[in-house]
Scaffold this active site. Structure first.
Site, PDB file in Angstrom:
ATOM      1  N   GLU A  44       0.851  -1.198   0.000  1.00  0.00           N
ATOM      2  CA  GLU A  44       0.000   0.000   0.000  1.00  0.00           C
ATOM      3  C   GLU A  44       0.889   1.250   0.000  1.00  0.00           C
ATOM      4  OE1 GLU A  44      -2.324   1.178   3.459  1.00  0.00           O
ATOM      5  OE2 GLU A  44      -3.806   2.149   2.175  1.00  0.00           O
ATOM      6  N   GLU A  69       4.518   4.781   4.132  1.00  0.00           N
ATOM      7  CA  GLU A  69       3.907   6.075   4.461  1.00  0.00           C
ATOM      8  C   GLU A  69       5.030   7.082   4.725  1.00  0.00           C
ATOM      9  OE1 GLU A  69       0.803   7.766   4.715  1.00  0.00           O
ATOM     10  OE2 GLU A  69       2.258   9.303   5.275  1.00  0.00           O
ATOM     11  N   ASP A  96       9.604   7.532   1.310  1.00  0.00           N
ATOM     12  CA  ASP A  96       8.982   7.714  -0.005  1.00  0.00           C
ATOM     13  C   ASP A  96       8.758   6.357  -0.684  1.00  0.00           C
ATOM     14  OD1 ASP A  96       8.192   8.617  -2.523  1.00  0.00           O
ATOM     15  OD2 ASP A  96      10.273   8.781  -3.196  1.00  0.00           O
ATOM     16  N   ASP A 119      -2.503  12.041  -2.206  1.00  0.00           N
ATOM     17  CA  ASP A 119      -2.599  13.508  -2.121  1.00  0.00           C
ATOM     18  C   ASP A 119      -2.845  14.083  -3.512  1.00  0.00           C
ATOM     19  OD1 ASP A 119      -2.122  13.580   0.635  1.00  0.00           O
ATOM     20  OD2 ASP A 119       0.051  13.537   0.340  1.00  0.00           O
ATOM     21  N   LYS A 123      -2.669  22.404  -6.881  1.00  0.00           N
ATOM     22  CA  LYS A 123      -2.122  23.493  -7.718  1.00  0.00           C
ATOM     23  C   LYS A 123      -1.386  22.919  -8.925  1.00  0.00           C
ATOM     24  CE  LYS A 123      -1.586  26.851  -4.069  1.00  0.00           C
ATOM     25  NZ  LYS A 123      -0.723  27.307  -3.019  1.00  0.00           N
ATOM     26  N   THR A 192     -10.475   2.496   3.637  1.00  0.00           N
ATOM     27  CA  THR A 192      -9.478   3.336   4.339  1.00  0.00           C
ATOM     28  C   THR A 192     -10.211   4.418   5.125  1.00  0.00           C
ATOM     29  OG1 THR A 192      -9.300   5.055   2.634  1.00  0.00           O
ATOM     30  CG2 THR A 192      -7.899   3.107   2.344  1.00  0.00           C
ATOM     31  N   HIS A 193      -9.434   5.151   5.933  1.00  0.00           N
ATOM     32  CA  HIS A 193     -10.043   6.263   6.677  1.00  0.00           C
ATOM     33  C   HIS A 193     -10.573   7.334   5.724  1.00  0.00           C
ATOM     34  CE1 HIS A 193      -7.856   4.636  10.207  1.00  0.00           C
ATOM     35  NE2 HIS A 193      -8.908   5.102  10.827  1.00  0.00           N
ATOM     36  N   GLU A 195     -11.766   6.865   2.737  1.00  0.00           N
ATOM     37  CA  GLU A 195     -13.038   6.426   2.144  1.00  0.00           C
ATOM     38  C   GLU A 195     -14.166   6.677   3.152  1.00  0.00           C
ATOM     39  OE1 GLU A 195     -15.766   3.086   0.029  1.00  0.00           O
ATOM     40  OE2 GLU A 195     -14.399   2.408   1.566  1.00  0.00           O
TER      41      GLU A 195
HETATM   42  C1  LIG Z   1      -4.722  11.766   1.494  1.00  0.00           C
HETATM   43  S1  LIG Z   1      -3.825  10.646   2.458  1.00  0.00           S
HETATM   44  C2  LIG Z   1      -4.701   9.101   2.278  1.00  0.00           C
HETATM   45  C3  LIG Z   1      -4.295   8.110   3.302  1.00  0.00           C
HETATM   46  C4  LIG Z   1      -4.949   6.710   3.154  1.00  0.00           C
HETATM   47  N1  LIG Z   1      -4.554   6.081   1.924  1.00  0.00           N
HETATM   48  C5  LIG Z   1      -6.454   6.779   3.229  1.00  0.00           C
HETATM   49  O1  LIG Z   1      -7.097   6.581   2.200  1.00  0.00           O
HETATM   50  O2  LIG Z   1      -6.966   7.030   4.335  1.00  0.00           O
HETATM   51  C6  LIG Z   1      -2.386  10.355   1.463  1.00  0.00           C
HETATM   52  C7  LIG Z   1      -1.235   9.759   2.267  1.00  0.00           C
HETATM   53  O3  LIG Z   1      -0.157   9.471   1.388  1.00  0.00           O
HETATM   54  C8  LIG Z   1       1.071   9.809   2.045  1.00  0.00           C
HETATM   55  N2  LIG Z   1       2.073   9.994   0.984  1.00  0.00           N
HETATM   56  C9  LIG Z   1       2.141  11.013   0.096  1.00  0.00           C
HETATM   57  N3  LIG Z   1       3.187  10.844  -0.745  1.00  0.00           N
HETATM   58  C10 LIG Z   1       3.778   9.669  -0.381  1.00  0.00           C
HETATM   59  C11 LIG Z   1       4.899   8.956  -0.864  1.00  0.00           C
HETATM   60  N4  LIG Z   1       5.631   9.410  -1.903  1.00  0.00           N
HETATM   61  N5  LIG Z   1       5.239   7.799  -0.253  1.00  0.00           N
HETATM   62  C12 LIG Z   1       4.526   7.338   0.803  1.00  0.00           C
HETATM   63  N6  LIG Z   1       3.448   7.992   1.319  1.00  0.00           N
HETATM   64  C13 LIG Z   1       3.070   9.132   0.719  1.00  0.00           C
HETATM   65  C14 LIG Z   1       0.707  11.050   2.822  1.00  0.00           C
HETATM   66  O4  LIG Z   1       1.599  11.319   3.885  1.00  0.00           O
HETATM   67  C15 LIG Z   1      -0.695  10.733   3.313  1.00  0.00           C
HETATM   68  O5  LIG Z   1      -0.686  10.091   4.579  1.00  0.00           O
END
Ligand SMILES: C[S@@+](CC[C@H](N)C(=O)[O-])C[C@H]1O[C@@H](n2cnc3c(N)ncnc32)[C@H](O)[C@@H]1O
Length: 213
Positions: A44, A69, A96, A119, A123, A192-193, A195
């Site tokens: 994931e 994460e 990452d 994310d 922009k 997921t949270h 969703e």
């Molecule tokens: C909008 S949240 C969604 C979290 C989860 N997937 C959910 O649906 O509840 C996006 C998550 O992706 C993480 N994230 C963003 N870019 C990432 C990357 N390159 N590698 C790992 N995690 C990343 C962010 O820190 C954030 O916690």
């Protein structure tokens, strides 16, 4: 919509069997280092608070789940959920995901890749930071086993459309296959949270699934 503050970590909980930071890994590290049993691997990308990691690893003890994460406090929060339930088939990495997958994941070893509510980087000048980009899709295809699955869900219609357009350029991935919305049977019965949050606020969710031919 802001994110609710995370609960404080229990300082007596030993996270080490469930958590590592990518910057501390050696070049030789392999996936088998994270799991006690060798079984099909699912990854994931961006686990957030870890609901998927927690429920999927309980529902599928015959599979290993690696969550990646980038935000340390969320990665540790996810690992603490796994530690509380002593979930030996699940492991969290902080860092990452794209860099890790490109460097450490061998060809044809991943049964499924899950990307939920990445994310959106609204922009235009930040769009290049989106995880669903050409180079990552190339890596997804390299890592998946035949019939391996890519799951991509978002609440951002524009991100969904642009990603489906991008994926059309990769005929190895067949889809998008329709994914039905499931009726929630309890308060945490969501993928997921994010969703959960979208559905509780009546915000549409766009779901897709692709299979590597
Ligand atoms: C909008 S949240 C969604 C979290 C989860 N997937 C959910 O649906 O509840 C996006 C998550 O992706 C993480 N994230 C963003 N870019 C990432 C990357 N390159 N590698 C790992 N995690 C990343 C962010 O820190 C954030 O916690």
């Amino acid at each position: 919509m802001g994110r609710r503050a995370l609960r404080k970590l229990n300082p007596t909980l030993d996270l080490s069997p469930y958590y590592a930071e990518i910057e501390d890994l050696t070049d030789e590290c392999t996936i088998s280092d994270f799991f006690t049993q060798q079984q099909p691997l699912e990854i994931e990308v961006g686990s957030g608070k870890g609901l998927f990691m927690q429920t999927a690893s309980v529902d599928h003890p015959e599979r290993n789940f690696l969550g990646i994460e980038i935000a340390r406090k969320y990665a540790k929060h996810c690992a603490s959920r796994l530690a509380r339930q002593e979930q030996a088939n699940a492991f969290m990495l902080q860092g990452d995901a794209l860099g890790f997958i490109s460097k450490h994941i061998a060809n044809n070893i991943v049964a499924a890749i899950h990307v939920y509510f990445p994310d959106p980087w609204w922009k235009a000048r930040h769009r290049k930071r989106r995880v669903m980009n050409e180079s990552f899709v190339t890596d997804i295809i390299r890592c998946l086993i035949p019939n391996g699955i890519l799951h991509f869900w978002t609440d951002v219609k524009e991100y969904f459309d642009v990603t489906l357009e991008l994926l059309e350029g990769f005929p190895e991935l067949s889809g998008p296959n329709a994914v039905e919305e499931k009726t929630a049977e309890h308060d945490l019965d969501y993928r997921t949270h994010f969703e959960r949050r979208m559905r509780k606020n009546d915000i549409p969710v766009y779901r897709s699934q692709f299979i590597l031919s």
